[in-house]
Design a protein around this motif. Structure first.
Motif, PDB file in Angstrom:
ATOM      1  N   PHE B  16       0.807  -1.226   0.000  1.00 50.67           N
ATOM      2  CA  PHE B  16       0.000   0.000   0.000  1.00 50.67           C
ATOM      3  C   PHE B  16       0.836   1.270   0.000  1.00 50.67           C
ATOM      4  O   PHE B  16       0.476   2.253  -0.631  1.00 50.67           O
ATOM      5  CB  PHE B  16      -0.922   0.022   1.218  1.00 50.67           C
ATOM      6  CG  PHE B  16      -2.059  -0.927   1.093  1.00 50.67           C
ATOM      7  CD1 PHE B  16      -3.141  -0.627   0.270  1.00 50.67           C
ATOM      8  CD2 PHE B  16      -2.050  -2.134   1.772  1.00 50.67           C
ATOM      9  CE1 PHE B  16      -4.189  -1.512   0.131  1.00 50.67           C
ATOM     10  CE2 PHE B  16      -3.102  -3.025   1.638  1.00 50.67           C
ATOM     11  CZ  PHE B  16      -4.166  -2.710   0.813  1.00 50.67           C
ATOM     12  N   ASN B  17       1.956   1.239   0.724  1.00 48.38           N
ATOM     13  CA  ASN B  17       2.746   2.459   0.844  1.00 48.38           C
ATOM     14  C   ASN B  17       3.267   2.963  -0.500  1.00 48.38           C
ATOM     15  O   ASN B  17       3.440   4.158  -0.690  1.00 48.38           O
ATOM     16  CB  ASN B  17       3.926   2.249   1.797  1.00 48.38           C
ATOM     17  CG  ASN B  17       3.461   2.224   3.225  1.00 48.38           C
ATOM     18  OD1 ASN B  17       2.362   2.718   3.531  1.00 48.38           O
ATOM     19  ND2 ASN B  17       4.257   1.632   4.099  1.00 48.38           N
ATOM     20  N   GLY B  19       1.699   2.359  -3.336  1.00 46.58           N
ATOM     21  CA  GLY B  19       0.564   2.461  -4.263  1.00 46.58           C
ATOM     22  C   GLY B  19       0.456   3.863  -4.840  1.00 46.58           C
ATOM     23  O   GLY B  19       0.405   4.822  -4.080  1.00 46.58           O
ATOM     24  N   GLY B  20       0.437   3.976  -6.141  1.00 49.92           N
ATOM     25  CA  GLY B  20       0.336   5.283  -6.776  1.00 49.92           C
ATOM     26  C   GLY B  20       1.666   5.809  -7.291  1.00 49.92           C
ATOM     27  O   GLY B  20       1.704   6.779  -8.036  1.00 49.92           O
ATOM     28  N   GLU B  21       2.762   5.173  -6.902  1.00 50.91           N
ATOM     29  CA  GLU B  21       4.079   5.654  -7.359  1.00 50.91           C
ATOM     30  C   GLU B  21       4.215   5.602  -8.878  1.00 50.91           C
ATOM     31  O   GLU B  21       4.744   6.511  -9.504  1.00 50.91           O
ATOM     32  CB  GLU B  21       5.206   4.825  -6.733  1.00 50.91           C
ATOM     33  CG  GLU B  21       5.648   5.363  -5.403  1.00 50.91           C
ATOM     34  CD  GLU B  21       6.838   4.619  -4.830  1.00 50.91           C
ATOM     35  OE1 GLU B  21       7.507   3.862  -5.557  1.00 50.91           O
ATOM     36  OE2 GLU B  21       7.078   4.807  -3.629  1.00 50.91           O
ATOM     37  N   MET B  52      -3.839   0.020  -7.712  1.00 53.06           N
ATOM     38  CA  MET B  52      -4.418  -0.332  -6.404  1.00 53.06           C
ATOM     39  C   MET B  52      -5.099  -1.704  -6.473  1.00 53.06           C
ATOM     40  O   MET B  52      -5.060  -2.462  -5.514  1.00 53.06           O
ATOM     41  CB  MET B  52      -5.407   0.753  -5.938  1.00 53.06           C
ATOM     42  CG  MET B  52      -4.772   2.093  -5.593  1.00 53.06           C
ATOM     43  SD  MET B  52      -3.330   2.029  -4.486  1.00 53.06           S
ATOM     44  CE  MET B  52      -4.090   1.654  -2.912  1.00 53.06           C
ATOM     45  N   MET B 104      -8.858   2.008   4.484  1.00 60.18           N
ATOM     46  CA  MET B 104      -7.880   2.848   3.794  1.00 60.18           C
ATOM     47  C   MET B 104      -8.529   3.714   2.724  1.00 60.18           C
ATOM     48  O   MET B 104      -7.860   4.467   2.026  1.00 60.18           O
ATOM     49  CB  MET B 104      -6.802   1.979   3.157  1.00 60.18           C
ATOM     50  CG  MET B 104      -6.022   1.213   4.210  1.00 60.18           C
ATOM     51  SD  MET B 104      -4.598   0.433   3.508  1.00 60.18           S
ATOM     52  CE  MET B 104      -3.643   1.864   3.059  1.00 60.18           C
TER      53      MET B 104
END
Lengths: 119, 140
Positions: B16-17, B19-21, B52, B104
């Motif tokens: 999750f950390n 996620g989006g990179e 995601m 989240m």
């Protein structure tokens, strides 16, 4: 309404303020579901949320949201603050609950966004 | 028309950390390529949702992005376990995500629906116990 006016109206504590606060904000969205934010928001809106993880900043980045306000005095994680700094997104903290923040902004003439029909 | 790969990424299950990179990197790349803000926004939202989805639902996978003179093509592929009921998965509000994911801010059942909405063409190859390969095309 200008961001500076919103700061005093909602008693906002700045967490990340990458630039000036004299720009106009015309729409707002109160939401804890990031997929709904991705589905329904327009660019340049203001997001009020109780969710504090870094994905809130990611969602803002993808949709073009410039300002995030965390409601109910919920302080975001350090990773969230650092990511916002990196991406140049404004972060604020309000002691007020979501309902009150939305109500005050609505009263001052901020609009909801037009949302697309999903069914 | 010849296509050029502009992003190749590996995405781990439950990461999750990060996620989006990839979507963030892609947004910057497309901006540099001169893609308009509106198209860029659609491509990055699609990529972010797919990223995601791999983190939340799959055993791990990756996203590759290609550009042609006419379109951006986002290909998300994972190693399983496949989508049980695709028709339901495309319905707004339908989700199989657990409470941890909902806490989240995801698992609202809008992911694939968003991907479909923001894409011009969408192809989903999946099934129970299979890998999933999703190809989303956004025209320039």
């Amino acid at each position: 309404m200008k961001l500076s006016g919103i700061i005093s109206l909602l008693q906002l504590e700045p967490l990340v303020e990458p630039g000036g606060v004299e720009f106009e904000v015309t729409t707002a969205c109160g939401c804890d579901l990031m997929s709904d934010v991705l589905a329904f928001t327009q660019e340049k809106t203001l997001l009020l949320t109780g969710l504090t993880n870094p994905q809130v900043v990611r969602t803002a980045e993808m949709t073009g949201i410039k300002v995030i306000i965390f409601v109910r005095g919920k302080r975001p994680q350090q990773e969230t603050i650092e990511l916002a700094r990196e991406k140049g997104i404004y972060l604020y903290l309000s002691p007020k609950p979501m309902f009150e923040c939305c109500g005050l902004l609505y009263e001052k003439g901020l609009n909801s966004e037009e949302i697309r029909k999903i069914i | 028309m010849k296509e050029q790969m502009i992003l190749k990424s590996r995405i781990e299950k439950g990461d999750f950390n990060r996620g989006g990179e990839n979507s963030s990197k892609l947004k910057e790349l497309l901006r540099k390529l001169g893609v308009t803000a509106d198209i860029n926004r659609r491509v990055t939202i699609v990529t972010y949702e797919l990223e995601m989805n791999i983190i939340i639902h799959s055993d791990g996978g990756g996203i590759n992005v290609y550009v042609t003179p006419d379109a951006v093509k986002v290909v998300a592929e994972d190693s399983g376990p496949g989508i049980e009921d695709l028709e339901k998965a495309l319905q707004p509000g339908y989700s199989t995500a657990n409470d941890e994911i909902r806490n989240m801010g995801f698992g609202a059942g809008m992911g694939l629906n968003n991907v479909e909405y923001f894409s011009d063409e969408l192809e989903i190859d999946t099934g129970p116990g299979k890998r999933t390969r999703i190809t989303a095309v956004i025209n320039l």
